[in-house]
Design an enzyme around this catalytic site. Structure first.
Site, PDB file in Angstrom:
ATOM      1  N   CYS A 173       0.787  -1.372  -0.022  1.00  0.00           N
ATOM      2  CA  CYS A 173       0.078   0.033   0.074  1.00  0.00           C
ATOM      3  C   CYS A 173       0.908   1.190  -0.150  1.00  0.00           C
ATOM      4  O   CYS A 173       0.346   2.542  -0.187  1.00  0.00           O
ATOM      5  CB  CYS A 173      -1.015  -0.082   1.072  1.00  0.00           C
ATOM      6  SG  CYS A 173      -1.970  -1.683   1.332  1.00  0.00           S
ATOM      7  N   HIS A 311      -2.754   8.157   5.863  1.00  0.00           N
ATOM      8  CA  HIS A 311      -3.174   6.819   5.169  1.00  0.00           C
ATOM      9  C   HIS A 311      -4.034   6.139   5.703  1.00  0.00           C
ATOM     10  O   HIS A 311      -4.870   5.373   5.031  1.00  0.00           O
ATOM     11  CB  HIS A 311      -1.593   6.143   5.456  1.00  0.00           C
ATOM     12  CG  HIS A 311      -1.933   4.654   4.690  1.00  0.00           C
ATOM     13  ND1 HIS A 311      -1.787   4.460   3.251  1.00  0.00           N
ATOM     14  CD2 HIS A 311      -2.034   3.469   5.109  1.00  0.00           C
ATOM     15  CE1 HIS A 311      -1.767   3.398   3.049  1.00  0.00           C
ATOM     16  NE2 HIS A 311      -2.143   2.770   4.013  1.00  0.00           N
ATOM     17  N   HIS A 348     -10.010   1.963  -0.038  1.00  0.00           N
ATOM     18  CA  HIS A 348      -8.567   1.594   0.166  1.00  0.00           C
ATOM     19  C   HIS A 348      -8.029   0.986  -1.173  1.00  0.00           C
ATOM     20  O   HIS A 348      -8.383  -0.515  -1.367  1.00  0.00           O
ATOM     21  CB  HIS A 348      -8.084   0.784   1.154  1.00  0.00           C
ATOM     22  CG  HIS A 348      -6.787   0.654   1.457  1.00  0.00           C
ATOM     23  ND1 HIS A 348      -5.958   1.684   0.682  1.00  0.00           N
ATOM     24  CD2 HIS A 348      -5.940  -0.062   2.143  1.00  0.00           C
ATOM     25  CE1 HIS A 348      -4.475   1.200   0.903  1.00  0.00           C
ATOM     26  NE2 HIS A 348      -4.605   0.390   1.789  1.00  0.00           N
TER      27      HIS A 348
END
Lengths: 419, 127
Positions: A173, A311, A348
């Site tokens: 990620c 994040h 996400h």
């Protein structure tokens, strides 16, 4: 010193497939999460996702795909693409148009390309299953280039005839933030005048369900409640996909051609947790170090920041660790900039989240607003000391921090400045 | 509610009808006829359609008239990737394996027609 600036943006995201739609939905906090049923199995715990609208890529054959007619894609291009490569190509086309550049502008060797994706588990599975079924006697010759990690840079570099630095990043990620940072360095060091940075991911059973068996995904069925970073009731992330492209240019070169400059990239930094293959280190020490390194690179104190784009994916442990990292810097500096995670709106999208949120920061700076924390109603006690605006703040941030974290404890941070 | 299919993984080998699903009905009919009778004219219809489908230049493909002497690369604009892709398509369609040295011998439209017929005949006699 040479400075990298952002001059073009392209979006295929759950909250919009062009800049105007993304801006509208970001500002009005309209999310892109929908109910979904994977593999025809209603009993699965994953019931929502950040879906990609206007595209249909369920088939492994590009012949069956549907995409907006405004993109004119040839057979020569489509034949080697995975679904997320299609999104990526569309995002690059938008970003080039936004930067008032054309494909020939990328071909002189002064332009590079850095990409981030996990590859296409969907197509890789399909091609290998085909090959195994005939005991290895035949297989699709385009199977490798259309599915392995690196497929984005293979396809995009060939299509646009890019002759500068080309490569791919695989750090889960945090991947596209690594790509962005290395692209910035290539411009600063004079190796390239322009960089195309792309993050893209698929949103299908093969890319999403492996995270469900890790217990990393939300089991909420309500699209409006499933992704709620920093909230006490959050229970995992909501998967998404799509593609985002940033065009970076050296500041003087961009100014000389009168390009529209969204933001300067003032610095970046990275530091790993050295802790776990999948879990974040609970104190957020690695992320705090990455933030300090980014600030040092930008020659700025934490107190100068106007906004932090987190994040925070809506997982219990991840958001808590990030909050600890940011709070440690708040305490040191005596400041508390607004912090928000836009994943409450988008879900996400894994490795593309870094460039997607960098693009959101660029929009926020140029359009004059700070995104709020959508769906946050009751902050986790471990996060509530953060300055967490619930709704959009109508104020122009001039200095912005963007955090990214990934498996293996990779942490990457960028500092953006209004041009 | 969006739904993804019960199996996003297609059958391990696609059936001929699935492979030909984007082709006109006359091509599908020619394929069936060729498989049953080995009729050369039917083979030609299938081969021409597959060549047209794999041509890189789509504008040229739409109006292309095929003739046996045409060279795939020089006359029809094929690149090596498109030839590989087309060979794989024929392998799947006729359930045969084509070796590299066999591919290298196929230069023209006529070579391809003959090759497909030979492969089909060999497979039929092996059954």
């Amino acid at each position: 010193m040479r400075t990298a600036v952002i001059t073009g943006l392209g979006f295929i995201t759950s909250i919009g497939n062009d800049r105007a739609a993304v801006l509208r939905n970001l500002r009005s906090q309209r999310h892109g999460i929908e109910p979904i049923e994977f593999l025809g199995n209603p009993s699965l715990s994953v019931r929502v996702a950040g879906t990609i609208k206007e595209f249909s890529t369920e088939s492994p054959s590009w012949r069956d795909w549907r995409y907006p007619a405004r993109y004119e894609l040839t057979r020569e291009v489509l034949r080697g693409l995975p679904p997320h490569g299609l999104y990526a190509l569309c995002a690059v086309e938008q970003a080039l148009a936004d930067a008032r550049l054309a494909a020939p502008d990328l071909q002189g060797g002064e332009t590079g390309l850095y990409c981030a994706s996990a590859g296409s588990a969907f197509l890789l599975h399909h091609h290998l299953a085909q090959m195994r079924a005939v005991r290895g006697e035949r297989g699709n010759p385009l199977g490798v280039i259309s599915s392995i990690a690196g497929t984005l840079n293979f396809n995009l570099a060939a299509h646009y005839k890019i002759r500068g630095a080309v490569g791919g990043f695989a750090a889960a990620c945090a991947s596209s933030s690594h790509a962005l940072g290395c692209a910035v360095d290539d411009i600063r060091l004079g190796r390239q005048e322009r960089m195309v940075v792309v993050g893209a991911e698929e949103m299908n059973a093969d890319s999403v369900l492996p995270f469900a068996v890790m217990r990393a995904l939300s089991s909420q069925s309500d699209p409006g409640l499933a992704s709620r970073p920093f909230d006490r009731e959050r229970d995992g992330f909501v998967a998404s996909g799509g593609a985002v492209c940033l065009i970076l240019e050296e500041f003087e070169a961009a100014r000389a051609r009168r390009a529209n400059i969204y933001a300067r990239i003032l610095g970046w930094g990275q530091a790993a947790d050295g802790y776990s293959v999948a879990m974040p280190e609970p104190t957020g020490a690695g992320l705090a170090t990455a933030i300090r390194r980014a600030l040092k690179d930008a020659n700025l104190p934490f107190s100068a920041l106007d906004y932090v784009n987190a994040h925070a994916t809506s997982t219990p442990t991840g958001d808590r660790a990030e909050a600890a990292a940011i709070l440690s810097l708040c305490r040191e500096s005596g400041s508390a900039p607004p912090v928000s995670s836009t994943k409450g709106l988008t879900g996400h999208p894994l490795s593309m989240s870094g460039v997607m949120e960098a693009a959101f920061c660029a929009l926020a700076m140029t359009e004059g607003f700070i995104p709020g924390n959508a769906h946050l109603t009751d902050p986790d006690p471990a996060c509530e000391a953060l300055n967490l605006p619930r709704t959009t703040v109508e104020r122009r941030p001039k200095l912005v921090l963007k955090n990214s974290s990934g498996f293996g404890g990779s942490n990457v941070c960028h500092i953006f400045g209004l041009s | 509610m969006r739904r993804t299919p019960a199996s996003e993984t297609p059958p391990d080998t696609e059936s001929a009808s699935a492979l030909l699903r984007h082709f006109p009905a006359d091509v599908v009919a020619a394929f069936d006829r060729f498989r049953e009778t080995g009729e050369p004219a039917a083979a030609e219809i299938v081969v021409f359609a597959v060549i047209r489908d794999h041509m890189v230049d789509r504008a040229a493909a739409a109006n292309a008239q095929f003739a046996r002497p045409q060279v795939l690369i020089d006359d029809l604009g094929f690149d090596s990737m498109a030839i590989s892709e087309m060979v794989f398509f024929f392998e799947d369609l006729f359930l045969v394996t084509i070796a590299n040295e066999e591919i290298l011998r196929v230069r023209t439209v006529g070579d391809l027609c003959d090759f497909v017929r030979a492969k089909h005949a060999a497979r039929a006699s092996a059954r």
